[in-house]
Scaffold this motif. Structure first.
Motif, PDB file in Angstrom:
ATOM      1  N   GLN A 267       0.930   4.056   2.277  1.00 16.69           N
ATOM      2  CA  GLN A 267       0.414   4.225   3.631  1.00 16.69           C
ATOM      3  C   GLN A 267      -0.102   5.636   3.872  1.00 16.69           C
ATOM      4  O   GLN A 267       0.590   6.606   3.595  1.00 16.69           O
ATOM      5  CB  GLN A 267       1.512   3.894   4.624  1.00 16.69           C
ATOM      6  CG  GLN A 267       1.003   3.696   6.022  1.00 16.69           C
ATOM      7  CD  GLN A 267       1.948   2.833   6.826  1.00 16.69           C
ATOM      8  OE1 GLN A 267       2.680   2.021   6.280  1.00 16.69           O
ATOM      9  NE2 GLN A 267       1.931   3.004   8.109  1.00 16.69           N
ATOM     10  N   PRO A 268      -1.328   5.751   4.391  1.00 18.10           N
ATOM     11  CA  PRO A 268      -1.878   7.088   4.626  1.00 18.10           C
ATOM     12  C   PRO A 268      -1.184   7.786   5.788  1.00 18.10           C
ATOM     13  O   PRO A 268      -0.633   7.140   6.676  1.00 18.10           O
ATOM     14  CB  PRO A 268      -3.341   6.810   4.958  1.00 18.10           C
ATOM     15  CG  PRO A 268      -3.372   5.429   5.487  1.00 18.10           C
ATOM     16  CD  PRO A 268      -2.257   4.698   4.776  1.00 18.10           C
TER      17      PRO A 268
ATOM     18  N   ARG B 123       2.827  -3.529   4.981  1.00 16.65           N
ATOM     19  CA  ARG B 123       2.850  -2.129   5.401  1.00 16.65           C
ATOM     20  C   ARG B 123       4.285  -1.633   5.492  1.00 16.65           C
ATOM     21  O   ARG B 123       5.211  -2.416   5.685  1.00 16.65           O
ATOM     22  CB  ARG B 123       2.197  -1.971   6.773  1.00 16.65           C
ATOM     23  CG  ARG B 123       0.749  -2.361   6.781  1.00 16.65           C
ATOM     24  CD  ARG B 123       0.125  -2.118   8.117  1.00 16.65           C
ATOM     25  NE  ARG B 123       0.957  -2.635   9.198  1.00 16.65           N
ATOM     26  CZ  ARG B 123       0.738  -2.391  10.477  1.00 16.65           C
ATOM     27  NH1 ARG B 123      -0.257  -1.645  10.856  1.00 16.65           N
ATOM     28  NH2 ARG B 123       1.518  -2.912  11.400  1.00 16.65           N
TER      29      ARG B 123
ATOM     30  N   PRO C  13      -6.125   8.945   4.300  1.00 15.90           N
ATOM     31  CA  PRO C  13      -6.989   7.796   4.632  1.00 15.90           C
ATOM     32  C   PRO C  13      -8.237   7.666   3.766  1.00 15.90           C
ATOM     33  O   PRO C  13      -8.634   6.548   3.446  1.00 15.90           O
ATOM     34  CB  PRO C  13      -7.346   8.057   6.102  1.00 15.90           C
ATOM     35  CG  PRO C  13      -6.191   8.838   6.626  1.00 15.90           C
ATOM     36  CD  PRO C  13      -5.754   9.727   5.490  1.00 15.90           C
ATOM     37  N   LYS C  14      -8.861   8.777   3.353  1.00 14.10           N
ATOM     38  CA  LYS C  14     -10.104   8.652   2.579  1.00 14.10           C
ATOM     39  C   LYS C  14      -9.864   8.067   1.189  1.00 14.10           C
ATOM     40  O   LYS C  14     -10.811   7.656   0.523  1.00 14.10           O
ATOM     41  CB  LYS C  14     -10.847   9.986   2.501  1.00 14.10           C
ATOM     42  CG  LYS C  14     -10.297  10.993   1.558  1.00 14.10           C
ATOM     43  CD  LYS C  14     -11.190  12.230   1.539  1.00 14.10           C
ATOM     44  CE  LYS C  14     -10.700  13.230   0.504  1.00 14.10           C
ATOM     45  NZ  LYS C  14     -11.468  14.446   0.496  1.00 14.10           N
TER      46      LYS C  14
ATOM     47  N   THR D 166      -6.758   5.802   0.585  1.00 12.18           N
ATOM     48  CA  THR D 166      -6.081   4.508   0.750  1.00 12.18           C
ATOM     49  C   THR D 166      -6.942   3.468   1.463  1.00 12.18           C
ATOM     50  O   THR D 166      -6.904   2.292   1.109  1.00 12.18           O
ATOM     51  CB  THR D 166      -4.743   4.665   1.499  1.00 12.18           C
ATOM     52  OG1 THR D 166      -4.982   5.313   2.744  1.00 12.18           O
ATOM     53  CG2 THR D 166      -3.748   5.457   0.693  1.00 12.18           C
ATOM     54  N   ASN D 167      -7.709   3.883   2.466  1.00 10.62           N
ATOM     55  CA  ASN D 167      -8.524   2.898   3.193  1.00 10.62           C
ATOM     56  C   ASN D 167      -9.577   2.236   2.308  1.00 10.62           C
ATOM     57  O   ASN D 167      -9.693   1.008   2.312  1.00 10.62           O
ATOM     58  CB  ASN D 167      -9.133   3.529   4.441  1.00 10.62           C
ATOM     59  CG  ASN D 167      -8.082   3.878   5.481  1.00 10.62           C
ATOM     60  OD1 ASN D 167      -6.929   3.470   5.377  1.00 10.62           O
ATOM     61  ND2 ASN D 167      -8.467   4.653   6.472  1.00 10.62           N
ATOM     62  N   PRO D 168     -10.383   3.004   1.530  1.00 16.69           N
ATOM     63  CA  PRO D 168     -11.333   2.343   0.621  1.00 16.69           C
ATOM     64  C   PRO D 168     -10.633   1.457  -0.422  1.00 16.69           C
ATOM     65  O   PRO D 168     -11.143   0.403  -0.791  1.00 16.69           O
ATOM     66  CB  PRO D 168     -12.066   3.506  -0.058  1.00 16.69           C
ATOM     67  CG  PRO D 168     -11.947   4.639   0.888  1.00 16.69           C
ATOM     68  CD  PRO D 168     -10.603   4.464   1.546  1.00 16.69           C
TER      69      PRO D 168
ATOM     70  N   LEU E 112      -7.869  -0.311  -0.002  1.00 15.75           N
ATOM     71  CA  LEU E 112      -7.517  -1.572   0.645  1.00 15.75           C
ATOM     72  C   LEU E 112      -8.754  -2.428   0.911  1.00 15.75           C
ATOM     73  O   LEU E 112      -8.718  -3.644   0.737  1.00 15.75           O
ATOM     74  CB  LEU E 112      -6.757  -1.318   1.949  1.00 15.75           C
ATOM     75  CG  LEU E 112      -5.357  -0.742   1.769  1.00 15.75           C
ATOM     76  CD1 LEU E 112      -4.762  -0.370   3.128  1.00 15.75           C
ATOM     77  CD2 LEU E 112      -4.449  -1.709   1.033  1.00 15.75           C
ATOM     78  N   LEU E 113      -9.853  -1.806   1.315  1.00 19.55           N
ATOM     79  CA  LEU E 113     -11.100  -2.554   1.534  1.00 19.55           C
ATOM     80  C   LEU E 113     -11.622  -3.163   0.233  1.00 19.55           C
ATOM     81  O   LEU E 113     -12.044  -4.324   0.206  1.00 19.55           O
ATOM     82  CB  LEU E 113     -12.158  -1.646   2.163  1.00 19.55           C
ATOM     83  CG  LEU E 113     -11.893  -1.246   3.617  1.00 19.55           C
ATOM     84  CD1 LEU E 113     -12.890  -0.177   4.069  1.00 19.55           C
ATOM     85  CD2 LEU E 113     -11.949  -2.461   4.526  1.00 19.55           C
TER      86      LEU E 113
ATOM     87  N   ASP F 173       0.807  -1.212   0.000  1.00 15.62           N
ATOM     88  CA  ASP F 173       0.000   0.000   0.000  1.00 15.62           C
ATOM     89  C   ASP F 173       0.846   1.269   0.000  1.00 15.62           C
ATOM     90  O   ASP F 173       2.037   1.248   0.263  1.00 15.62           O
ATOM     91  CB  ASP F 173      -0.930   0.018   1.212  1.00 15.62           C
ATOM     92  CG  ASP F 173      -0.187   0.242   2.524  1.00 15.62           C
ATOM     93  OD1 ASP F 173       0.980  -0.169   2.618  1.00 15.62           O
ATOM     94  OD2 ASP F 173      -0.782   0.815   3.442  1.00 15.62           O
TER      95      ASP F 173
END
Length: 146
Positions: free
Chosen positions: A95-96, A139, A114-115, A117-119, A121-122, A93
Motif C-alpha cells: 500500500q502506498p 488492501r 503511489p507512482k 504502486t498505482n501503475p 495495480l492498473l 498490494d
C-alpha cells in the motif's frame, strides 16, 4: 514489559500474522531493514514459513527459538461476508503512503509510493480483465483523504 513478564514466569512469544515485514532483496543483497528489526530480542517466535524463519535468524543476533507453524489466521471481518466471483485472482498490494510518510521510513527502494504502486495495480487489473478474470484487491487498511 516483556522482561518483567518473563521474570514472573511468563513465556513471551512474538507471532507473525503478516508476511510483509522484510525489505526487498536487491542484486547487492539486503539493504537496511526498516523498523529496527535488528534489535528485536524476544526469546520465542512463531512464523508462517521458512522465509520468515530465515529472516528472524538473519536479522536478530539474540538467542531465540523460531517455530514454523504455518499461517496464523487473523481477521477483523466475518468470512461469511466475503463474496469472491469464480475465476478471480487475489492481489495483495504494497500500500502506498504519502511522500512525507515514506521519507520518514528511511526505506531505500521506493515501492511504497503511489507512482510505483498505482501503475502496478492498473497493469495487473488490465491483464486480469483481458483474460476474463476478476481482480480481488486485498488492501491492508482503509485510507481516508483529508
Amino acid at each position: 514489559w516483556t522482561y518483567e513478564a518473563e521474570k514472573l514466569g511468563s513465556r513471551v512469544i512474538f507471532y507473525f500474522y503478516s508476511s510483509n515485514i522484510e525489505s526487498f532483496k536487491t542484486i547487492e543483497g539486503y539493504g537496511i531493514q526498516a523498523n529496527s528489526w535488528q534489535i528485536v530480542s524476544w526469546p520465542n517466535y512463531l512464523v508462517w514459513d521458512e522465509y520468515q524463519k530465515k529472516f528472524i535468524e538473519r536479522i536478530s543476533s539474540f538467542k531465540k527459538e523460531v517455530t514454523l507453524v504455518g499461517p496464523i489466521w487473523f481477521t477483523g471481518i466475518s468470512k461469511e461476508n466475503i463474496i469472491i466471483p469464480e475465476n478471480s485472482i487475489a492481489v495483495f498490494d504494497v500500500q502506498p503512503v504519502r511522500e512525507l510518510i515514506f521519507q520518514s521510513l528511511g526505506i531505500q527502494i521506493e515501492y511504497y509510493i503511489p507512482k510505483v504502486t498505482n501503475p502496478f495495480l492498473l497493469d495487473v487489473s488490465e491483464v486480469i480483465s483481458k483474460n476474463g478474470s476478476s481482480m480481488i484487491l486485498k488492501r491492508k487498511r482503509n485510507i481516508v483523504s483529508n
